[in-house]
Write an enzyme that holds these catalytic residues in place. Structure first.
Site, PDB file in Angstrom:
ATOM      1  N   GLU A 148       0.846  -1.209   0.000  1.00 19.70           N
ATOM      2  CA  GLU A 148       0.000   0.000   0.000  1.00 19.70           C
ATOM      3  C   GLU A 148       0.877   1.252   0.000  1.00 19.70           C
ATOM      4  O   GLU A 148       0.539   2.259  -0.637  1.00 19.70           O
ATOM      5  CB  GLU A 148      -0.923   0.018   1.234  1.00 19.70           C
ATOM      6  N   ARG A 152       0.167   3.692  -3.120  1.00 26.63           N
ATOM      7  CA  ARG A 152      -0.521   4.959  -2.806  1.00 26.63           C
ATOM      8  C   ARG A 152       0.465   6.112  -2.679  1.00 26.63           C
ATOM      9  O   ARG A 152       0.243   7.192  -3.239  1.00 26.63           O
ATOM     10  CB  ARG A 152      -1.327   4.818  -1.522  1.00 26.63           C
ATOM     11  N   ASP A 288      -4.638  -9.923  -7.847  1.00 32.66           N
ATOM     12  CA  ASP A 288      -4.953  -9.070  -8.996  1.00 32.66           C
ATOM     13  C   ASP A 288      -3.797  -8.312  -9.653  1.00 32.66           C
ATOM     14  O   ASP A 288      -3.433  -8.544 -10.805  1.00 32.66           O
ATOM     15  CB  ASP A 288      -6.085  -8.085  -8.615  1.00 32.66           C
ATOM     16  N   GLU A 433     -12.869  -0.553  -9.797  1.00 33.50           N
ATOM     17  CA  GLU A 433     -12.469  -1.477 -10.865  1.00 33.50           C
ATOM     18  C   GLU A 433     -13.429  -1.549 -12.060  1.00 33.50           C
ATOM     19  O   GLU A 433     -12.984  -1.617 -13.215  1.00 33.50           O
ATOM     20  CB  GLU A 433     -12.238  -2.885 -10.300  1.00 33.50           C
TER      21      GLU A 433
HETATM   22  C1  DMJ Z   1      -6.749  -0.067  -5.035  1.00 33.99           C
HETATM   23  O1  DMJ Z   1      -6.013   0.351  -3.948  1.00 33.99           O
HETATM   24  C2  DMJ Z   1      -5.849  -0.705  -6.050  1.00 33.99           C
HETATM   25  O2  DMJ Z   1      -6.540  -0.795  -7.247  1.00 33.99           O
HETATM   26  C3  DMJ Z   1      -5.364  -2.068  -5.628  1.00 33.99           C
HETATM   27  O3  DMJ Z   1      -4.643  -2.737  -6.652  1.00 33.99           O
HETATM   28  C4  DMJ Z   1      -6.471  -2.966  -5.158  1.00 33.99           C
HETATM   29  N1  DMJ Z   1      -7.729  -2.323  -5.111  1.00 33.99           N
HETATM   30  C5  DMJ Z   1      -7.849  -0.999  -4.577  1.00 33.99           C
HETATM   31  C6  DMJ Z   1      -9.196  -0.448  -4.944  1.00 33.99           C
HETATM   32  O4  DMJ Z   1     -10.220  -1.351  -4.867  1.00 33.99           O
END
Ligand code: DMJ
Length: 537
Positions: A148, A152, A288, A433
């Site tokens: 994160e 971020r 993902d 998404e």
């Molecule tokens: C986001 O922080 C990013 O897209 C991350 O890869 C996973 N999903 C959240 C939003 O749902």
């Protein structure tokens, strides 16, 4: 520590990559950088449509829609500024400042590029001054996720730098990345899941201390590649690529199993041994963005990082064979792969995939990928479109075509009949998404229908999620606001959800897919930097 780590990585790389002359982290698969003549045709490929509307009337509607989205973003930003400026988040219901990600100001940093793109110059200046004051050596006394922190903070800072050219962002991104590199100082070079910047100790969120997951070990390659380019220091790129070296080297594909590394990977990994543990392969949360970064890093490298492309192609093969399934409503869904068959459960995280697959299909000129992407987009969109709120659930299930439904509850059977899927976790946290994937389809096809889909979702969000503190989550998307609100507004609401909403209605050349690659957190990184296999030039 930084020098020590560099030495460790170089030593590791020498052992593993005795023949590698370039700083490419190649090992396993076809261990080389693509030759320039082999990438030249990719460089000429156009991703965005050339058929966008020329109608003045439609353009006017689009401009009004963009203005409406911007106005709402501004309103939420003002609330954050008033009640929680510089904190990680604001609780949109209680208006309290919340610390979730080291207390450095996750919302502040994650929002920078959206503010810049929306042309909010005063707000951008003010935010820049606040970013200048962040001290990444200190946290709130709690460990925080390395993944994160990267997506971020480092991603947000890099993107703000590329859009504004203000060196403070690069300086801060580098300072933070140097601290976070310590989390990669493990026996394998695979990062800890959690890192405490003050004590310099790693841990795991739950379970054994050395446990991590696929997404949280494999979502650095884009940001770290660009950081190495901008700083001319290969250490970041090498750390990110080493993760691939290790997982490919230490995990032998099981014969007759779907855990076919490279291709489909279990979710959980022990960072000490570099071996996968368990967790059925899927494209949802925990996995993902690992898959997403294979194709996107290849694109960002000017199509030079051949291994990323090779891995992506293997993954798409595995996904087609084991993850994708037609549901009883004839739509294509993405489930969870299992040696015994497919678990027909999915989450909204997987809905990023149609957009990324569509991007890949354009880059690779692969129509089969586009056909699959389109089918998956329809089921993703359907999870929103069929709800009375136009907002979809966090998690949903489907019935594979031809399967008998006797294992399902009565209510689930009823929902499958009504919607094509059933709701497993019915809440909504303003995740991006589905909107993100529709955005890709809009930019790739130029078809206004997709922009209209996004508008319809936006109407649902406005009708249900608006509160004084910004945007709240919904407890149940079947009931909307009446079913209760959730006091949570993650920084990705500003970074991703609003960015894709807005860019669906700007002129299509604003952050064109031919000029930028979006990180998993929606941070655009420029594709114009050339890469010849070293970071010195
Ligand atoms: C986001 O922080 C990013 O897209 C991350 O890869 C996973 N999903 C959240 C939003 O749902």
């Amino acid at each position: 520590m930084r020098q020590l780590l560099s030495a460790f990585l170089i030593l590791g790389a020498c052992v593993q990559l005795s023949t590698a002359k370039h700083i490419d982290g190649m090992v396993g698969l076809k261990g080389h950088l693509a030759k320039q003549r082999d990438v030249d045709h990719f460089l000429k490929t156009q991703v965005q449509s050339t058929n966008f509307t020329t109608s003045d009337a439609i353009k006017k509607i689009r401009a009004n829609r963009a203005a409406d989205i911007k106005e709402n973003f501004q309103r939420a930003w003002q609330a954050y500024k008033k009640y929680a400026f510089g904190s990680d988040e604001i609780n949109p219901l209680t208006l309290e400042a919340v610390t979730t990600r080291n207390g450095w100001g996750a919302t502040l940093v994650d929002s920078l590029d959206t503010i810049h793109i929306m042309g909010m110059d005063d707000e951008f200046k003010e935010a820049t001054e606040k970013v200048r004051q962040i001290n990444f050596d200190k946290n709130d006394g709690e460990p925080s996720k390395v993944f994160e922190t990267n997506i971020r903070y480092i991603g947000g800072l890099l993107s703000a730098y590329e859009l504004s050219n203000d060196k403070v962002f690069l300086k801060q991104a580098t300072a933070l990345a140097d601290i976070m590199l310590e989390a990669f100082d493990t026996p394998t070079g695979i990062p800890w899941q959690m890192w405490d910047v003050q004590t310099g100790t790693g841990s795991s969120e739950a379970g054994p201390a050395t446990l991590n997951n696929l997404a949280e070990i494999g979502t650095y390659q884009l940001e770290f590649f660009r950081l190495s380019q901008l700083t001319k220091d290969p250490v970041y790129h090498k750390a990110a690529q080493r993760v691939y070296d290790v997982i490919l080297d230490r995990n032998v594909p099981k014969k007759g199993s779907i855990y076919s590394v490279p291709g489909l990977y279990p979710i959980f990994i022990d960072i000490k041994s570099g071996k996968f543990l368990s967790g059925k392969p899927n494209l949802g949360g925990g996995s993902d963005s690992f898959y997403e970064y294979l194709i996107k890093t290849w694109a960002l490298s000017g199509f030079k990082l051949q291994r990323s492309l090779d891995m992506w192609k293997e993954s798409v093969k595995g996904i087609k064979k084991y993850i994708v399934s037609r549901g009883s409503d004839k739509r294509m869904y993405m489930g969870i792969g299992d040696d015994d068959g497919l678990d027909s459960i999915s989450d909204t995280f997987t809905c990023f995939f149609p957009g990324t697959l569509a991007l890949a299909s354009r880059l690779l000129n692969d129509n089969d990928m586009m056909d699959l992407a389109h089918e998956l987009l329809l089921s993703s969109y359907n999870t929103f479109a069929r709800m009375p709120t136009h907002i979809g659930p966090e998690n949903f299930g489907f019935l594979p075509d031809g399967d008998d439904d006797s294992d399902l509850l009565e209510t689930q059977r009823g929902e499958i009949k009504k919607y094509g899927f059933y709701l497993d976790r019915p809440y909504y946290l303003m995740r991006p998404e589905v909107i993100e994937s529709i955005f890709y389809f809009y930019r790739i096809t130029g078809d206004e229908k997709y922009a209209d889909w996004i508008w319809e979702i936006w109407q649902g969000i406005k009708a249900n999620c608006v509160v004084e503190g910004g945007f709240a989550g919904l407890r149940d998307v079947r009931l909307g606001r009446a079913g209760g609100l959730i006091g949570k507004q993650e920084s990705f609401v500003f970074a991703e959800t609003f960015k894709y909403l807005y860019l669906a209605f700007t002129e299509p050349d604003v952050i064109s897919l031919d000029e930028y690659v979006f990180s998993t957190e929606g941070h655009p990184l420029k594709r114009s930097f050339s890469f010849n296999g070293t970071f010195s030039g």
